[in-house]
Scaffold this motif. Sequence first.
Motif, PDB file in Angstrom:
ATOM      1  N   SER A  36       0.827  -1.210   0.000  1.00 15.43           N
ATOM      2  CA  SER A  36       0.000   0.000   0.000  1.00 15.43           C
ATOM      3  C   SER A  36       0.862   1.260   0.000  1.00 15.43           C
ATOM      4  CB  SER A  36      -0.948  -0.019   1.193  1.00 15.43           C
ATOM      5  OG  SER A  36      -0.234  -0.192   2.385  1.00 15.43           O
ATOM      6  N   LEU A  37       1.930   1.266   0.779  1.00 11.17           N
ATOM      7  CA  LEU A  37       2.729   2.485   0.863  1.00 11.17           C
ATOM      8  C   LEU A  37       3.526   2.735  -0.407  1.00 11.17           C
ATOM      9  CD1 LEU A  37       3.923   2.392   4.549  1.00 11.17           C
ATOM     10  CD2 LEU A  37       2.264   3.906   3.510  1.00 11.17           C
ATOM     11  N   LEU A  38       4.043   1.678  -1.022  1.00 11.52           N
ATOM     12  CA  LEU A  38       4.757   1.863  -2.282  1.00 11.52           C
ATOM     13  C   LEU A  38       3.812   2.442  -3.324  1.00 11.52           C
ATOM     14  CD1 LEU A  38       7.012  -1.283  -2.744  1.00 11.52           C
ATOM     15  CD2 LEU A  38       7.718   1.072  -2.533  1.00 11.52           C
ATOM     16  N   LEU A  39       2.597   1.919  -3.308  1.00 16.31           N
ATOM     17  CA  LEU A  39       1.603   2.388  -4.263  1.00 16.31           C
ATOM     18  C   LEU A  39       1.299   3.859  -4.036  1.00 16.31           C
ATOM     19  CD1 LEU A  39       0.392   0.512  -6.278  1.00 16.31           C
ATOM     20  CD2 LEU A  39      -1.652   0.399  -4.892  1.00 16.31           C
ATOM     21  N   VAL A  40       1.090   4.214  -2.783  1.00 12.54           N
ATOM     22  CA  VAL A  40       0.777   5.602  -2.473  1.00 12.54           C
ATOM     23  C   VAL A  40       1.945   6.509  -2.869  1.00 12.54           C
ATOM     24  CG1 VAL A  40       0.314   7.212  -0.589  1.00 12.54           C
ATOM     25  CG2 VAL A  40      -0.839   5.019  -0.651  1.00 12.54           C
ATOM     26  N   SER A  41       3.166   6.027  -2.627  1.00 11.13           N
ATOM     27  CA  SER A  41       4.304   6.876  -2.989  1.00 11.13           C
ATOM     28  C   SER A  41       4.353   7.092  -4.494  1.00 11.13           C
ATOM     29  CB  SER A  41       5.601   6.263  -2.476  1.00 11.13           C
ATOM     30  OG  SER A  41       6.084   5.305  -3.377  1.00 11.13           O
ATOM     31  N   LYS A  42       3.946   6.096  -5.263  1.00 10.73           N
ATOM     32  CA  LYS A  42       3.915   6.273  -6.724  1.00 10.73           C
ATOM     33  C   LYS A  42       2.818   7.263  -7.120  1.00 10.73           C
ATOM     34  CE  LYS A  42       7.186   3.412  -7.451  1.00 10.73           C
ATOM     35  NZ  LYS A  42       8.231   4.053  -6.640  1.00 10.73           N
ATOM     36  N   MET A  43       1.764   7.352  -6.322  1.00  9.95           N
ATOM     37  CA  MET A  43       0.680   8.281  -6.653  1.00  9.95           C
ATOM     38  C   MET A  43       1.131   9.723  -6.507  1.00  9.95           C
ATOM     39  SD  MET A  43      -2.419   6.454  -4.630  1.00  9.95           S
ATOM     40  CE  MET A  43      -3.930   6.867  -5.458  1.00  9.95           C
ATOM     41  N   PHE A  44       2.125   9.971  -5.663  1.00 12.91           N
ATOM     42  CA  PHE A  44       2.488  11.351  -5.356  1.00 12.91           C
ATOM     43  C   PHE A  44       3.758  11.826  -6.057  1.00 12.91           C
ATOM     44  CE2 PHE A  44      -0.434  10.529  -1.891  1.00 12.91           C
ATOM     45  CZ  PHE A  44      -1.139  11.721  -1.851  1.00 12.91           C
ATOM     46  N   THR A  45       4.301  11.031  -6.976  1.00 19.83           N
ATOM     47  CA  THR A  45       5.468  11.525  -7.717  1.00 19.83           C
ATOM     48  C   THR A  45       5.015  12.616  -8.684  1.00 19.83           C
ATOM     49  OG1 THR A  45       5.127   9.782  -9.316  1.00 19.83           O
ATOM     50  CG2 THR A  45       6.770   9.378  -7.609  1.00 19.83           C
ATOM     51  N   ASP A  46       6.001  13.284  -9.286  1.00 25.61           N
ATOM     52  CA  ASP A  46       5.682  14.399 -10.189  1.00 25.61           C
ATOM     53  C   ASP A  46       4.777  13.982 -11.333  1.00 25.61           C
ATOM     54  OD1 ASP A  46       7.123  15.953  -8.591  1.00 25.61           O
ATOM     55  OD2 ASP A  46       8.799  16.305  -9.955  1.00 25.61           O
ATOM     56  N   THR A  84       9.175   7.695   1.079  1.00 22.82           N
ATOM     57  CA  THR A  84      10.129   8.674   0.544  1.00 22.82           C
ATOM     58  C   THR A  84      11.555   8.138   0.479  1.00 22.82           C
ATOM     59  OG1 THR A  84      10.656   9.548   2.713  1.00 22.82           O
ATOM     60  CG2 THR A  84       8.778  10.514   1.597  1.00 22.82           C
ATOM     61  N   THR A  85      11.790   6.924   0.947  1.00 19.64           N
ATOM     62  CA  THR A  85      13.146   6.405   1.199  1.00 19.64           C
ATOM     63  C   THR A  85      13.999   7.443   1.929  1.00 19.64           C
ATOM     64  OG1 THR A  85      13.601   6.902  -1.098  1.00 19.64           O
ATOM     65  CG2 THR A  85      13.501   4.594  -0.504  1.00 19.64           C
ATOM     66  N   GLY A  86      13.355   8.244   2.755  1.00 17.68           N
ATOM     67  CA  GLY A  86      14.099   9.226   3.542  1.00 17.68           C
ATOM     68  C   GLY A  86      14.366  10.515   2.794  1.00 17.68           C
ATOM     69  N   GLY A  87      14.102  10.519   1.518  1.00 14.30           N
ATOM     70  CA  GLY A  87      14.411  11.686   0.697  1.00 14.30           C
ATOM     71  C   GLY A  87      13.517  12.856   1.017  1.00 14.30           C
ATOM     72  N   PRO A  88      13.695  14.009   0.457  1.00  8.11           N
ATOM     73  CA  PRO A  88      14.732  14.356  -0.523  1.00  8.11           C
ATOM     74  C   PRO A  88      16.121  14.421   0.103  1.00  8.11           C
ATOM     75  CG  PRO A  88      13.513  16.284   0.147  1.00  8.11           C
ATOM     76  CD  PRO A  88      12.820  15.121   0.763  1.00  8.11           C
ATOM     77  N   LEU A  89      17.100  13.933  -0.637  1.00  6.42           N
ATOM     78  CA  LEU A  89      18.466  13.947  -0.132  1.00  6.42           C
ATOM     79  C   LEU A  89      18.977  15.377  -0.043  1.00  6.42           C
ATOM     80  CD1 LEU A  89      19.924  10.942  -2.093  1.00  6.42           C
ATOM     81  CD2 LEU A  89      19.674  11.107   0.372  1.00  6.42           C
ATOM     82  N   THR A  90      19.911  15.579   0.863  1.00  6.51           N
ATOM     83  CA  THR A  90      20.447  16.912   1.010  1.00  6.51           C
ATOM     84  C   THR A  90      21.937  16.833   1.295  1.00  6.51           C
ATOM     85  OG1 THR A  90      20.513  18.811   2.458  1.00  6.51           O
ATOM     86  CG2 THR A  90      19.600  16.811   3.383  1.00  6.51           C
ATOM     87  N   LEU A  91      22.661  17.868   0.883  1.00 11.07           N
ATOM     88  CA  LEU A  91      24.104  17.873   1.124  1.00 11.07           C
ATOM     89  C   LEU A  91      24.421  18.266   2.565  1.00 11.07           C
ATOM     90  CD1 LEU A  91      25.449  19.373  -2.192  1.00 11.07           C
ATOM     91  CD2 LEU A  91      25.648  17.029  -1.379  1.00 11.07           C
TER      92      LEU A  91
END
Lengths: 284, 462
Positions: free
Chosen positions: B278-288, B395-402
């Motif tokens: 379910s969460l992978l699916l939801v994350s795909k729903m919210f990509t650009d 989010t795999t923890g993202g967005p990555l940041t420097l």
Amino acid sequence: MKMGIKARERISNSIIYTILTILSFVWLLPIAWLIMSSLRAEPGAYTTYIIPKGWTLSNYTKLFTETELFNFPRWFANTLFVACVSCVITTMLTLMVAYTYSRLRFRSRKGLMNMSLVLGMFPGFMSMIAIYHFMKLMGLDQSLAALIMVYSGGAALKYYVAKGFFDTIPRSLDEAALIDGATRNVVFFKIILPNSMPIVTYTAIEAFIAPWVDFIFVSVIMKDNYDNYTVALGLFRMLERENIYNYFTQFCAGAVLVAVPITLLFIKIQKFYVGGVVGGAVKG
Amino acid sequence: MTQSKAKKRTPAVFGWFSSLAEVFREGDMWTRLSALIMGLGQLKRGQVIKGLLLMAFEALFIWFQTGFGWQYLKDFGTLGTNAQARVWDEAAQIFRRVPGDNSMLILLFSVLTLATFIPFIAIWVINMKSALYVQKQAEKGVKPNSFVEDVKTFLDERFHITLLTLPMLTLVLFTVLPIVFMILIAFTNFDKNHQPPGSLFTWVGMTNVTDVFWGDQLKSQTFFGILGWTLVWAVFATFTNYIFGMILAMMINKKGIRFKKMWRTIFVVTIAVPQFVSLLLVSKMFTDTGVVNVLLQQWGLMSGPIPFLTDPTLARILVIVVNLWVGIPYTMLMTTGILMNIPADLYESAAIDGAGPVRQFISITLPYMIFVTAPQMITTFVGNINNFNVIYLLTTGGPLTLDYYQAGKTDLLVTWLYKLTVNEQNYSLASTIGIFIFLIVGSISLVVYNMTGSVKKEDQFQ
């Protein structure tokens, strides 16, 4: 203008019905999307519409026929095997520990329980590196046996719910049996266990579900041994950047196949949550 | 065991020492000699099998220590000194790998070897006490227990030992030893550049801990940044779910609402679906290019995609909101039963006093529920601190940041730990983080257990 109690009641009820309907819609939408995508004929993850243009069952059949890259049947069998074995081991260990802490009195009882409590506070993932290297030494890394050990290894810490249940069985039951000359061994197998079938079921189902839904431990243990993947990890791989376009609909089909039995099992044990058995167990 | 019953009141450790002293004070030569040669006393009094078993156990232990344990234990202080080297083989005209010490194995087996001392000492003490016991029985002229009788006690008086042996063994092997091992790792420099068997790692003291606090600018910035977000996340995730889940449960519970079972099942189905689905699916729903953004643009509500997953603030809001979807059904399930237990007359008298539903919720339901479920709530809070799935799958923890060391803006401590282990192989830093998580969770749990005690005593609502 004053409304009658009945009219107000009717209005508030209809507001609640409306909210519940909207919420149900929101909650079921991802699941509906999952099922529809699993039946979608067009490939791709990012469609600009929700209802598929063409319907097909080929996503399901492909899961079982095109197995060169993603061997779904094999993963399914792996998971089923791991789930069954670890379910038996976990249930046994958990019930043994729960019964001991609940019914038997001995000197180190409190100490052991406190130790379990402290151990449970470490993030479970932290010990995975050590376990992985330990398995490697025994030549068991990337094997299903290692996975079974990982899933059932923590069973001795997950006794709270079962102990809470045993605590509710009247003590007079054991005492009567002990006076009649039964050994504690007999009390456990002949008196307590037959009276505890609900909690046996609950423990077993929880243990059975774990391998199906976990992908953290399995990803550390299996690394790149595709043959020994479980469905969770395999399906996760389908959604990686290079595969997602071709395999998204198959992912959905596989996910449905996993989700249906898990959902049915979960609905079976949900009464434990409602009944407060699980909640009451927190009190230790 | 009768002799332990007499000493029930004294704390376990003192009990051990005082009864050991008693063995040496009152024991005869055979009993005292059992300290060196285990089982001698039992053998002398006729418990042949027991005596032989104890001797065999001691022999096995000594054989294990000298043959296996010692070769690792002797290097425990340095974790190995010979690195693997490449030596030019003149005859074959190639470089040959000469195996060196393996720090990993040295540490792992040292822990294992040290751990074997614990059961040894325990059995040694039991051996001493039982030697004195049989001596006294012999003095009284009582025939000592036969082996079969001894074994039978494991099904009755000592049934707890029978039941606990196997679970404790698995617990030690799969939880205790790994945790001890990982705690030790936190004080080494076991990272990408120190990977056995290629190279050695060694003790570095508190370096990892000081690095995380102030020593290393980037690491400490990451640690405190992630710690802050972890706590914010845990607070929001816990309380939003709690309040909204309870409101949902109350709506379904309300008198006059029909199909209660159907409503409950609808929401339960969503938690039954595995989260990785379910969460992978939801994350795909919210990509650009995902469904949500596409639809918003099609309906003309937005001109461009909303960066749900790439903007730090939006990503943080998104995980909290999506977590509602995950958590509300759980709270609903948990609280349904308790809500039905709230005495109805409380509401009736409140209604007579003219309190509306909102007022009733704030003054009756909420205090009652918080009172009853406080321990559970804090357990949930702890669970959220370690909520790997929701963050990693969305989010795999993202967005990555420097600004961060190997972490993104929505990473929790536990997902950072995962990344450090799996992607970075920076085991020493990961272990340090793990210890901090333990300390945080531990101190919160301490509060819970104190509160649970007070909850048990209080019964003003019942």
